[in-house]
Design a protein around this motif. Structure first.
Motif, PDB file in Angstrom:
ATOM      1  N   ARG A  87      -7.998  37.164  48.172  1.00  0.00           N
ATOM      2  CA  ARG A  87      -7.044  36.034  48.066  1.00  0.00           C
ATOM      3  C   ARG A  87      -7.110  35.398  46.770  1.00  0.00           C
ATOM      4  O   ARG A  87      -6.645  35.191  46.069  1.00  0.00           O
TER       5      ARG A  87
ATOM      6  N   VAL B 146       0.291  34.850  48.155  1.00  0.00           N
ATOM      7  CA  VAL B 146      -0.493  35.754  49.039  1.00  0.00           C
ATOM      8  C   VAL B 146      -0.316  35.096  49.351  1.00  0.00           C
ATOM      9  O   VAL B 146      -0.265  35.100  51.014  1.00  0.00           O
TER      10      VAL B 146
ATOM     11  N   LEU C  39       1.238  37.534  53.076  1.00  0.00           N
ATOM     12  CA  LEU C  39      -0.081  38.114  53.361  1.00  0.00           C
ATOM     13  C   LEU C  39      -0.264  38.408  54.252  1.00  0.00           C
ATOM     14  O   LEU C  39      -1.785  37.666  54.966  1.00  0.00           O
TER      15      LEU C  39
ATOM     16  N   SER D 196      -4.084  41.382  52.468  1.00  0.00           N
ATOM     17  CA  SER D 196      -4.926  41.312  51.611  1.00  0.00           C
ATOM     18  C   SER D 196      -5.450  41.743  50.902  1.00  0.00           C
ATOM     19  O   SER D 196      -5.977  41.706  49.794  1.00  0.00           O
TER      20      SER D 196
ATOM     21  N   LEU E 225      -5.642  44.143  48.123  1.00  0.00           N
ATOM     22  CA  LEU E 225      -5.122  43.447  46.955  1.00  0.00           C
ATOM     23  C   LEU E 225      -6.377  43.573  45.924  1.00  0.00           C
ATOM     24  O   LEU E 225      -6.262  43.812  44.745  1.00  0.00           O
TER      25      LEU E 225
END
Length: 646
Positions: free
Chosen positions: A272, A282, A285, A290, A293
Motif C-alpha cells: 500500500r 489506497v 481499498l 490492496s 496492487l
C-alpha cells in the motif's frame, strides 16, 4: 575432435570431479558446486568465442583456478567408514547397450514445425472453401459427399497431430528456474531448497516461451522478498532452510503453474505504501484489493534495486506477460507462512473457445474465458449518460464496442461484460451470434501492431474472423468510461467545498458514487466498511455520510447509531443507499438515525445528487460553505424519496 582444446581440457577436469563425487571419494559443498557451475558457464563463453585468442586463454586460466587441484582432492577424500549416513557412495551404473535405432529421437527445426502448422491451416481453409462451393455452385450438401467427409476427417486428424508437435513439458523450464533460485539464494545469503512437481505436464511451446520471463521473475521475487535469512527463520521457530516450490498441474483445457515459498508472506502494508508513492489512492481499498496492487505498474517494495529483488521492477511485468497469452495470475498470501503465485494459462493458443458477436454487421470472436456474462439491454440501468451503468446492483463502466473499434455504426443490442467478475467492463454489441471453438492463427508482419486484434481464423465461407484482445479493448474503453469525467467549468476544489464520505464494501460502487459526487463539485472520502469510516471520522470531520447497510466489521445500522451516539459527530446527516427494498429495513434504517434512504436498484445520478443537496441544504448553484455545527443527537429523521427527487 573439432579443435576446441581449451574447452576439452575443462570438460575433462569436470568429468574427473563428477566421477569422484559419484564414487563418494569426495564430498560436495556449496563452494564446489558454485565453481563447477561457473566453469560450465565459462565453457559456453569459450565456445561462443570459438575458443581462440589471448582472451580465451586467460579465461581458461581463470576457470582452471576455480576447480580444486589433485592435492585438494586428497584432502577432501573420505575413507569409506567416514562417509556420513545418508551420503552413501553411489555405485557406478553398468554400461548400457547402444539404444536401438527405433528409440532415437528426431530433432526437427522449430521453423519447420511452424511451417507445417501453417500449411495444415491453409489446407483446412481450402477444404472449407470447397465445401462452400458445393453448396453455392452445385447445390449439393458437402456432408452428403463421402469423399468430402473423408477429406474432412483426415484434415482434422492431421491438425490434431500437428498441434501436438508444438506441445512440450513444462519441466523444460525447470533447470533454468532451479539455477536462478540457487544463484539468487547464494547471492542473498539465504538457505533455500528447491522443489519441483508436475514437470511432465505439457503445454504449447508458444505458451511456455512466454512464461519463461514471468516465472523467472516470480522465483527471484520469492527469494528476494519472501524468504527470510536463516537467523530470522530460526528466531521465529522455522527451519533455517526455506522451501521454494515449482508445481504444475492440468485442469481441463488449462495448465496451472504455481511458484510458492514458506517465507514471511507479502507485506500488504508495504505494498500500500509503495502504491501511494506512485500516486494510487489506497485509502478506500480493503486487504484483498490492496494485495492485487502488487500487479500494478511501477509498484515495487524492493528497498535495494538488485537482480535478485526484481531489479526494482514490480510484478506488473508478470501480469502483462500472462495476459498476453490469455492467462491470469493471482497472489495468495499467508502472512508469516509464505505466499503463492498461481498462473493459469490455456494449454494451447491454437484452439480457443470464443463468443462470436456482431459489430456493425461484421462478426468478431471474443475469447470465452474473458467473458463474464451477457446482459440484455433492458437489464442494464444507465447512469451518467453512456459512461456508467448498474447491473444487478453492481456499478459497471460501459462502452460501445463499435466505437472502441473505430467503426461507424454503434451497437444497439445486448451488452457483453468482459474482464473479471470483480471488475467487469460492459461493451454493447449488435448481436450475440454463437459460442464455439475457433482455430486461431497468429498475425504476422505489420498486422502484429493491431492493438485490439490478437489473431484471426478462416470461416467456412472463406472469410476472415478476427479475434479481439480483451485487455486492449478494456484499456481503450477506460479513457471514456472508467475514468471520472472532468468537472464542470468554474468548479474549483477548495477547502470550502462540502466533504462527503462514501462507505461501501464494494469497490466499484464506491468509485461510482465518488465520481458522481466529485463531478457535482463535492470533496469525497471513501471507506470500505463502518469500522474504517468511524476511524476516519475521528481524524477528519465531514458534512455528510453516504453508507451501505450490509458491510463487514461494522454494518450501516451500527455505523449510523455510532455517529448519532457521538456528540461530536451527531449533527452529520447520514444517507443510506442500500439494495434492501423492504419496509422493515427502511424503517430500521431511519430508526437508527439516518436522514434518508435510497434503494440502489432505483437510484440514478440525479436522484443521489438531489438527496445529497437536500440534506446539505443546497438549493442550487455552487456547493455551500462547509459547516461545522455540533449539537445533540437528532430525535427525528426524514426519508428522501429517490423517485421524487430524481
Amino acid at each position: 575432435m573439432v579443435g576446441l582444446m581449451r574447452v576439452s581440457h575443462l570438460a575433462h577436469r569436470l568429468e574427473d570431479l563428477l566421477v569422484e563425487l559419484r564414487a563418494g571419494t569426495i564430498r560436495t559443498d556449496a563452494n564446489l558446486t558454485d565453481a563447477m557451475l561457473q566453469v560450465v558457464d565459462g565453457m559456453g563463453r569459450l565456445i561462443a568465442g570459438k575458443a581462440g585468442g589471448d582472451q580465451d586463454a586467460s579465461d581458461e586460466a581463470a576457470l582452471e583456478l576455480l576447480l580444486p587441484s589433485t592435492h585438494d582432492h586428497a584432502k577432501r577424500s573420505l575413507p569409506p567408514a567416514e562417509i556420513p549416513s545418508g551420503q552413501a557412495a553411489i555405485p557406478t551404473p553398468p554400461v548400457q547397450p547402444h539404444p536401438q535405432v527405433a528409440a532415437l529421437t528426431l530433432e526437427v527445426p522449430l521453423a519447420r514445425i511452424d511451417e507445417l502448422n501453417r500449411l495444415v491451416g491453409e489446407a483446412s481453409a481450402a477444404q472449407l472453401k470447397m465445401g462452400g462451393a458445393f453448396g453455392s455452385r452445385l447445390h449439393v450438401d458437402p456432408d452428403a459427399v463421402t469423399e468430402y467427409r473423408d477429406l474432412t476427417k483426415v484434415l482434422n486428424q492431421l491438425q490434431e497431430v500437428t498441434e501436438r508437435t508444438r506441445m512440450v513439458p513444462v519441466g523444460t523450464l525447470e533447470p533454468i528456474l532451479h539455477r536462478t533460485a540457487r544463484d539468487a539464494a547464494r547471492t542473498a545469503g539465504k538457505n533455500v531448497r528447491w522443489e519441483a512437481v508436475g514437470q511432465d505436464i505439457e503445454v504449447d511451446r508458444g505458451v511456455l516461451e512466454e512464461l519463461a520471463s514471468p516465472l523467472l521473475h516470480l522465483v527471484r521475487n520469492s527469494i528476494g522478498h519472501g524468504v527470510e535469512l536463516p537467523a530470522q527463520r530460526a528466531s521465529t521457530g522455522k527451519p533455517e532452510q526455506a522451501v521454494v516450490r515449482f508445481r504444475a498441474s492440468q485442469a481441463g483445457s488449462k495448465v496451472v503453474i504455481e511458484i510458492s515459498d514458506d517465507g514471511a508472506g507479502i507485506d500488504v502494508a508495504a505494498v500500500r505504501a509503495a502504491a501511494a508513492r506512485v500516486g494510487v489512492d489506497v485509502s478506500h481499498l480493503n486487504a484483498a484489493e490492496s494485495l492485487r496492487l502488487i500487479f500494478g505498474a511501477g509498484i515495487s517494495t524492493a528497498k535495494v534495486l538488485t537482480e535478485e529483488s526484481g531489479r526494482g521492477v514490480g510484478l506488473d511485468v508478470v501480469a502483462t506477460a500472462v495476459a498476453k497469452i490469455h492467462g491470469t495470475v493471482e497472489a495468495i498470501n499467508h502472512p508469516g507462512r509464505g505466499a503463492e503465485f498461481r498462473i493459469v494459462v490455456p494449454i494451447t493458443l491454437t484452439v480457443v473457445p470464443c463468443l462470436i458477436v456482431s459489430v456493425a454487421g461484421q462478426p468478431f470472436a471474443v475469447p470465452l474465458h474473458r467473458v463474464v456474462r451477457i446482459v440484455e439491454e433492458h437489464q442494464i440501468q444507465m447512469v451518467s449518460g453512456v459512461s456508467r451503468a448498474v447491473v444487478d446492483g453492481q456499478a459497471v463502466p460501459i462502452s460501445d464496442l463499435a466505437t472502441v473499434l473505430g467503426m461507424r455504426a454503434p451497437g444497439a443490442g445486448p451488452w457483453v461484460l468482459l474482464g473479471t467478475a470483480d471488475e467487469p467492463h460492459a461493451f454493447q454489441v449488435e448481436a450475440v451470434l454463437s459460442k464455439r471453438d475457433v482455430v486461431v492463427r497468429g498475425l504476422t508482419g505489420r498486422l502484429r501492431d493491431l492493438e485490439a486484434i490478437t489473431g484471426a481464423s478462416v470461416e467456412p465461407n472463406g472469410s476472415i474472423l478476427l479475434v479481439l484482445d480483451v485487455s486492449s479493448l478494456i484499456a481503450r474503453g477506460v479513457d471514456t468510461a472508467r475514468l471520472p469525467p472532468p468537472r464542470a467549468a468554474g468548479v474549483v476544489e477548495t477547502p470550502t467545498q462540502p466533504m462527503v464520505m462514501v462507505v461501501d464494501d464494494t469497490l466499484m460502487v464506491r468509485e461510482l458514487q465518488r465520481s458522481m459526487l466529485e463531478r457535482a463539485g463535492y470533496l469525497v472520502r471513501c471507506a470500505g466498511d463502518g469500522a474504517e469510516a468511524l476511524a476516519m471520522l475521528g481524524q477528519e470531520a465531514v458534512d455528510l455520510v453516504v453508507t451501505d447497510l450490509e458491510m463487514p466489521n461494522l454494518d450501516g445500522f451500527q455505523l449510523t447509531g455510532s455517529i448519532r451516539a457521538n456528540p461530536r459527530l451527531a449533527n452529520i446527516p447520514v444517507l443510506i443507499v442500500s439494495s434492501h427494498v423492504s419496509d422493515d429495513e427502511h424503517r430500521r434504517g431511519l430508526e437508527s438515525g439516518a436522514d434518508g434512504y435510497i434503494v440502489k436498484a432505483a437510484f440514478d445520478e440525479a436522484g443521489l445528487l438531489a438527496a445529497v443537496s437536500g440534506l446539505l441544504g443546497r438549493t442550487g448553484g455552487a456547493p455551500p460553505v462547509r459547516r461545522r455545527q455540533f449539537s445533540p443527537p437528532k430525535t427525528t429523521a426524514h426519508a428522501v424519496d429517490a423517485s421524487a427527487a430524481s
